[in-house]
Scaffold this active site. Structure first.
Site, PDB file in Angstrom:
ATOM      1  N   HIS A 178      68.328  61.335  33.065  1.00 28.24           N
ATOM      2  CA  HIS A 178      68.273  62.214  31.899  1.00 28.24           C
ATOM      3  C   HIS A 178      69.306  61.743  30.877  1.00 28.24           C
ATOM      4  O   HIS A 178      70.482  61.560  31.223  1.00 28.24           O
ATOM      5  CB  HIS A 178      68.635  63.650  32.276  1.00 28.24           C
ATOM      6  N   HIS A 210      64.669  59.134  37.874  1.00 28.55           N
ATOM      7  CA  HIS A 210      64.748  59.267  36.413  1.00 28.55           C
ATOM      8  C   HIS A 210      66.172  59.594  36.012  1.00 28.55           C
ATOM      9  O   HIS A 210      66.885  60.321  36.696  1.00 28.55           O
ATOM     10  CB  HIS A 210      63.775  60.325  35.882  1.00 28.55           C
TER      11      HIS A 210
HETATM   12  P1  5GP Z   1      64.397  66.785  37.497  1.00 26.51           P
HETATM   13  O1  5GP Z   1      64.648  68.255  37.613  1.00 26.51           O
HETATM   14  O2  5GP Z   1      63.411  66.290  38.544  1.00 26.51           O
HETATM   15  O3  5GP Z   1      65.658  65.971  37.466  1.00 26.51           O
HETATM   16  O4  5GP Z   1      63.765  66.560  36.076  1.00 26.51           O
HETATM   17  C1  5GP Z   1      62.400  66.432  35.850  1.00 26.51           C
HETATM   18  C2  5GP Z   1      62.188  66.639  34.375  1.00 26.51           C
HETATM   19  O5  5GP Z   1      60.866  66.262  34.082  1.00 26.51           O
HETATM   20  C3  5GP Z   1      62.370  68.092  33.913  1.00 26.51           C
HETATM   21  O6  5GP Z   1      63.407  68.157  32.945  1.00 26.51           O
HETATM   22  C4  5GP Z   1      60.996  68.454  33.324  1.00 26.51           C
HETATM   23  O7  5GP Z   1      61.087  69.234  32.152  1.00 26.51           O
HETATM   24  C5  5GP Z   1      60.375  67.086  33.056  1.00 26.51           C
HETATM   25  N1  5GP Z   1      58.927  67.058  33.177  1.00 26.51           N
HETATM   26  C6  5GP Z   1      58.182  67.600  34.170  1.00 26.51           C
HETATM   27  N2  5GP Z   1      56.870  67.369  33.975  1.00 26.51           N
HETATM   28  C7  5GP Z   1      56.794  66.660  32.813  1.00 26.51           C
HETATM   29  C8  5GP Z   1      55.680  66.122  32.088  1.00 26.51           C
HETATM   30  O8  5GP Z   1      54.514  66.241  32.457  1.00 26.51           O
HETATM   31  N3  5GP Z   1      55.972  65.460  30.940  1.00 26.51           N
HETATM   32  C9  5GP Z   1      57.255  65.297  30.491  1.00 26.51           C
HETATM   33  N4  5GP Z   1      57.436  64.642  29.357  1.00 26.51           N
HETATM   34  N5  5GP Z   1      58.320  65.795  31.155  1.00 26.51           N
HETATM   35  C10 5GP Z   1      58.089  66.461  32.314  1.00 26.51           C
END
Ligand code: 5GP
Ligand code: ZN
Length: 112
Positions: free
Chosen positions: A101, A99
């Protein structure tokens, strides 16, 4: 596949959808770190940047073009924004589905 972001892109789990194309899905982060915080994902399950292959070149380009489009739609293209890929534990990756951001709408602090 029990992957959270696969399920979100298949609309089995609801989200605030920002973009839905044949191969890209984008939705608002559930815990936004900025006024605009959108996650842009490929519909294809790729765990992280550590697993991308040459065959994924087009999808990676589409992710960045989607970010550009969503920055325009969110009116942050002039003030600027940050694009972030977190990769595995030291990179702060929590969800193991690639993903991007898109963060903006305020002055962002220095990178960690
Ligand atoms: P990472 O830390 O893996 O780069 O980012 C994962 C992101 O996914 C985090 O910013 C978190 O807030 C978001 N996230 C986690 N679970 C969910 C969810 O169920 N729905 C949405 N919309 N975002 C999520
Ligand atoms: Zn997945």
């Amino acid at each position: 596949m029990s992957c959270l972001f696969c399920q979100i892109s298949q609309k089995k789990i609801p989200s605030q959808v920002q973009l839905d194309t044949d191969d890209i899905f984008a939705f608002n982060d559930i815990h936004p770190k900025a006024p605009v915080h959108i996650l842009i994902i490929p519909k294809k399950h790729i765990p992280s940047t550590a697993e991308v292959e040459k065959i994924d070149t087009e999808i990676l380009g589409k992710m960045i073009l989607s970010a550009k489009k969503l920055a325009e739609k969110s009116n942050i293209n002039q003030t600027g924004y940050r694009l972030v890929f977190n990769t595995k534990s030291h990179g702060g990756q929590i969800v193991d589905h690639l993903h991007l951001h898109l963060l903006g709408g305020k002055m962002l602090g220095p990178m960690a």
